[in-house]
Scaffold this motif. Sequence first.
Motif, PDB file in Angstrom:
ATOM      1  N   PRO A   1       0.833  -1.203   0.000  1.00 20.70           N
ATOM      2  CA  PRO A   1       0.000   0.000   0.000  1.00 20.70           C
ATOM      3  C   PRO A   1       0.869   1.255   0.000  1.00 20.70           C
ATOM      4  CG  PRO A   1      -0.772  -1.576   1.644  1.00 20.70           C
ATOM      5  CD  PRO A   1       0.559  -2.060   1.176  1.00 20.70           C
ATOM      6  N   GLU A   2       0.412   2.304  -0.641  1.00 24.78           N
ATOM      7  CA  GLU A   2       1.199   3.526  -0.769  1.00 24.78           C
ATOM      8  C   GLU A   2       1.676   4.094   0.568  1.00 24.78           C
ATOM      9  OE1 GLU A   2       0.984   7.559  -3.479  1.00 24.78           O
ATOM     10  OE2 GLU A   2      -0.863   6.822  -2.556  1.00 24.78           O
ATOM     11  N   PRO A   3       0.903   4.013   1.669  1.00 23.90           N
ATOM     12  CA  PRO A   3       1.408   4.560   2.942  1.00 23.90           C
ATOM     13  C   PRO A   3       2.715   3.939   3.411  1.00 23.90           C
ATOM     14  CG  PRO A   3      -0.957   4.226   3.085  1.00 23.90           C
ATOM     15  CD  PRO A   3      -0.520   3.589   1.799  1.00 23.90           C
ATOM     16  N   VAL A   4       3.084   2.777   2.881  1.00 18.25           N
ATOM     17  CA  VAL A   4       4.350   2.152   3.271  1.00 18.25           C
ATOM     18  C   VAL A   4       5.528   3.011   2.827  1.00 18.25           C
ATOM     19  CG1 VAL A   4       5.826   0.111   2.964  1.00 18.25           C
ATOM     20  CG2 VAL A   4       3.374  -0.163   3.303  1.00 18.25           C
ATOM     21  N   THR A   5       5.311   3.886   1.861  1.00 16.23           N
ATOM     22  CA  THR A   5       6.405   4.744   1.411  1.00 16.23           C
ATOM     23  C   THR A   5       6.924   5.646   2.534  1.00 16.23           C
ATOM     24  OG1 THR A   5       4.850   6.442   0.617  1.00 16.23           O
ATOM     25  CG2 THR A   5       5.541   4.752  -0.951  1.00 16.23           C
ATOM     26  N   ALA A   6       6.141   5.777   3.624  1.00 11.43           N
ATOM     27  CA  ALA A   6       6.621   6.522   4.795  1.00 11.43           C
ATOM     28  C   ALA A   6       7.817   5.825   5.423  1.00 11.43           C
ATOM     29  CB  ALA A   6       5.499   6.683   5.827  1.00 11.43           C
ATOM     30  N   LEU A   7       7.951   4.526   5.144  1.00  5.87           N
ATOM     31  CA  LEU A   7       9.094   3.762   5.647  1.00  5.87           C
ATOM     32  C   LEU A   7      10.213   3.886   4.621  1.00  5.87           C
ATOM     33  CD1 LEU A   7      10.135   1.885   7.870  1.00  5.87           C
ATOM     34  CD2 LEU A   7       9.145  -0.037   6.625  1.00  5.87           C
ATOM     35  N   ALA A   8      10.945   4.966   4.672  1.00  8.15           N
ATOM     36  CA  ALA A   8      11.987   5.253   3.682  1.00  8.15           C
ATOM     37  C   ALA A   8      13.303   4.610   4.106  1.00  8.15           C
ATOM     38  CB  ALA A   8      12.156   6.752   3.527  1.00  8.15           C
ATOM     39  N   LEU A   9      13.817   3.735   3.261  1.00  9.23           N
ATOM     40  CA  LEU A   9      15.111   3.100   3.513  1.00  9.23           C
ATOM     41  C   LEU A   9      16.032   3.356   2.324  1.00  9.23           C
ATOM     42  CD1 LEU A   9      14.245  -0.444   4.973  1.00  9.23           C
ATOM     43  CD2 LEU A   9      14.994   1.582   6.222  1.00  9.23           C
ATOM     44  N   ASP A  10      17.298   3.547   2.612  1.00  8.09           N
ATOM     45  CA  ASP A  10      18.268   3.661   1.532  1.00  8.09           C
ATOM     46  C   ASP A  10      18.264   2.371   0.720  1.00  8.09           C
ATOM     47  OD1 ASP A  10      19.027   6.173   2.358  1.00  8.09           O
ATOM     48  OD2 ASP A  10      20.735   5.450   3.553  1.00  8.09           O
ATOM     49  N   GLY A  11      18.294   2.523  -0.600  1.00  8.96           N
ATOM     50  CA  GLY A  11      18.315   1.345  -1.461  1.00  8.96           C
ATOM     51  C   GLY A  11      16.949   0.886  -1.910  1.00  8.96           C
ATOM     52  N   VAL A  12      15.877   1.633  -1.537  1.00 12.29           N
ATOM     53  CA  VAL A  12      14.520   1.257  -1.945  1.00 12.29           C
ATOM     54  C   VAL A  12      13.907   2.387  -2.761  1.00 12.29           C
ATOM     55  CG1 VAL A  12      12.195   0.633  -1.174  1.00 12.29           C
ATOM     56  CG2 VAL A  12      14.200  -0.174   0.099  1.00 12.29           C
TER      57      VAL A  12
END
Length: 293
Positions: A244-255
């Motif tokens: 789901p788009e809200p997962v983009t709040a979990l920003a990790l390097d390399g993603v």
Amino acid sequence: MDLRQLRYFVTVAEERHFGRAADRLRMAQPPLSQSIRRLEVDLGVELLHRTTRRVELTDAGRSYLVRARTILADVDDAAHEARRVAAGSVGHLAIGCVGSATYSLLPPLSSHLAAELPGVDFSFRGEMLAPDQMEALRTGAIDVALLRPTVADPSLTVVPLRRDRLVVALPAVHELAGHREVRVTDLRQADLIVHSAGQRSVMYGVVLGLFRDAGIDVHVRHEVGETSTLITLVAGGLGVAIVPEPVTALALDGVAYRPLVSPAATVDLAVAHRSDRTEPHLARTVDIVRRIV
């Protein structure tokens, strides 16, 4: 003995005068004197020593005054507490969150709840799969759930909140990371990382349905139970994931996150609680959730 007699006694003891006490209580002096006499008779002790000019407390009266004030204060506190409970201002609630809500909604939600319901003790459980949340609601382990709706359960009240778009989480070095958007057919050869935990995740069914509707085989490389683990594996280059788009709040390097193009590229979010739960503070919490989301 009743609370009115206690209030009368405390007022007389503080004023040391029946006339002034009667004025303060906005009543006539004779019934006030009679009420105190009845109290003394009921107790079997003299509380006040009366003179023509003043009223003095006896030793028993001084002791009784301390306890009477405590009793009246407790009664007032109880009434105040009852009004706060009726208004939904106090209580305890445990809130369970599906993975995507844990990262995107929990921070603002917890802040609003603390500000608007400071008397309610909230606890939070993140990264819960919808079936686990529903079972936790039934058993009382949690009181409110932010979940992806599954099969309807008549024992639960489920209120739709919004429909989230789906995106593809890709390793930043993946060739599709250079695209503005990704289609399901673009993932024909991709290794997928999916939510599963025994294939009970709502997202597991959603992802497999997308591939089935596109008429292509799915290659599942890893199944995980937590969204944070899923994105971590994507960052490690072990595969791609549809989330789901809200997962983009979990920003990790390399993603890298890219929109997924598909007529069915959405998933619902809802708030749920047991249908037999009618506490005011629970209703206010659900209202705050609906307003925020």
